[in-house]
Scaffold this active site. Structure first.
Site, mmCIF file in Angstrom:
data_model
loop_
_atom_site.group_PDB
_atom_site.id
_atom_site.type_symbol
_atom_site.label_atom_id
_atom_site.label_comp_id
_atom_site.label_asym_id
_atom_site.label_seq_id
_atom_site.Cartn_x
_atom_site.Cartn_y
_atom_site.Cartn_z
ATOM 1 C CG ASP A 287 7.680 15.942 23.266
ATOM 2 O OD1 ASP A 287 7.947 15.365 22.194
ATOM 3 O OD2 ASP A 287 6.857 16.868 23.360
ATOM 4 C CD GLU B 286 6.779 15.682 14.624
ATOM 5 O OE1 GLU B 286 6.730 15.391 15.827
ATOM 6 O OE2 GLU B 286 7.833 15.952 14.041
ATOM 7 C CG HIS B 287 0.742 15.434 15.233
ATOM 8 N ND1 HIS B 287 -0.007 16.105 16.174
ATOM 9 C CD2 HIS B 287 1.555 16.359 14.679
ATOM 10 C CE1 HIS B 287 0.340 17.392 16.168
ATOM 11 N NE2 HIS B 287 1.289 17.571 15.274
ATOM 12 C CB SER C 142 10.963 18.579 24.046
ATOM 13 O OG SER C 142 10.034 18.004 23.187
ATOM 14 C CG ASP D 74 3.364 11.188 20.734
ATOM 15 O OD1 ASP D 74 2.436 11.742 20.106
ATOM 16 O OD2 ASP D 74 4.060 11.786 21.588
ATOM 17 N N GLY E 154 9.674 27.263 23.126
ATOM 18 C CA GLY E 154 8.584 27.632 22.220
ATOM 19 C C GLY E 154 8.836 27.345 20.749
#
Ligand code: GLA
Length: 363
Positions: free
Chosen positions: A162, A27-28, A116, A30, A112
């Protein structure tokens, strides 16, 4: 809910689909040129198109039951339409020109919650454009155009995960992706495991600003450390000179990249689950993108005896949690966890397996 035929009078020329995704690990990472491991979910977005012989595009969203008209020189203001507009603009940069179109969008990807829905819309739109024009556009390039549409027209400086996941992942095999080189391979889940996704019910209100801020912090840390991206830091000691919060941000990225590499080669669901739990701790404490509701939901999932591991998923600041579970126990786990989550005053909901998948499984 109206079909293409009902809205536009006759059948579309092309129909294309793309799935949402849930990220299992990475997570975070990419936008730090690192590694990710997302998997496609059963919910999909379908985009149908036909040249309309008019002087403007007409875009209909079945979910909103609304039609929007625009030209490339006169962009739409409606949020959902900016994604489609952005794809048409970015496709044009690659020489893919479409005449004015009737476009119909239908989707069951939850919006939301960090699954994705926007990437699914971008990839489905670009697939439909590719089919309509016969353009030569490979799946990775298509994902890059979708990412650019999101950055340029929706204002989120997202990474490539995504759109690559929507373009290339499968529901039973995750996409292991090196976000720097785009090298990739499909990886099955560990034996005897399945994915459960639960929405925390907390809207991702700060997601845009918080996301861009984290990205800026990572870029600042990389600049101070003299590397192209945090992916290039392997040894945490290198970050000792940095002030907080930059040091913690680096610690998350370095440890998270290492966890993805372990997860990819992990054929044991218990070990994979432990990596997910560690990932959540790191997102909560070092990267600080979790919120109390997500922490509570993750704790409930982790405490369930038939769950191997769980963590928040996606950009954070609300949204969904993902768990790796015993396949036969998915609904039992969801029911128990949602009940306890409600007792704590929160309102969650089961997202994966989707209601449609549950129906099919029952048939
Ligand atoms: C969002 C972005 C992705 C990725 C995740 C966090 O989903 O669109 O590029 O950065 O957040 O892992």
């Amino acid at each position: 809910m109206s079909s293409f035929e009902e809205v536009f009078g006759s059948a579309p020329t092309v129909v294309a689909e793309a799935p949402g995704r849930v990220n299992l690990m990475g997570e975070h990472t990419d936008y730090n040129d690192g590694y990710v491991l997302p998997i496609a979910i059963g919910q999909r977005t379908r985009v149908s198109m036909r040249p309309n012989g008019k002087d403007q595009h007409v875009l209909y969203s079945e979910m909103l039951d609304r039609a929007v008209r625009f030209t490339l020189d006169n962009p739409p203001t409606e949020h959902f339409a900016t994604y489609v507009y952005g794809c048409l603009m970015e496709a044009r940069v690659d020489g893919i020109e479409a005449p004015p179109l009737d476009i119909h969008v239908q989707s069951d990807v939850p919006v939301g919650v960090g699954l994705s829905s926007s990437a699914a819309l971008e990839v489905a739109t670009l697939r439909a454009l590719r089919a309509l024009t016969g353009a030569r556009l490979d799946d990775a390039r298509l994902a890059q155009l979708g990412q650019r549409a999101e950055i340029e027209y929706a204002g989120v400086r997202c990474g490539i995960m995504d759109q690559m996941a929507s373009s290339l992942a499968e529901t039973r095999r995750a996409l292991f992706l090196d976000a720097r080189t785009l090298e990739r391979r499909l990886v099955p889940l560990p034996p005897a495991s399945a994915v459960l996704v639960i929405d925390s019910g907390v809207a991702r209100t700060l997601a845009g600003s918080g996301y861009n801020q984290r990205r800026a912090e990572c870029e600042e840390a990389a600049r101070r450390l003299g590397v192209l991206a945090l992916r290039d830091i392997k040894d945490m000691a290198a970050a000792d000179s940095l002030p907080e919060p930059l040091r913690s941000r680096v610690r998350h990225i370095v440890s998270e990249n290492a966890r993805v590499l372990l997860a990819v080669d992990c054929s044991n669901a218990h070990d994979f689950g432990l990596l997910m739990n560690e990932s959540h701790d790191s997102l909560r404490d070092d990267f600080q993108v979790s919120v109390p509701a997500l922490n509570h939901l993750v704790a409930l999932l982790q405490a369930h005896p038939r769950v191997y591991g769980a963590r928040m998923t996606g950009g954070g600041f609300g949204g969904a949690c993902v768990a790796l579970c015993e396949p036969q126990a998915l609904h039992e786990i969801a029911a128990a966890v949602l009940r306890d989550y409600a007792r704590a005053g929160f309102q969650g909901r089961l997202l994966v397996p989707s209601p449609a998948e549950a129906d099919n499984a029952g048939k």
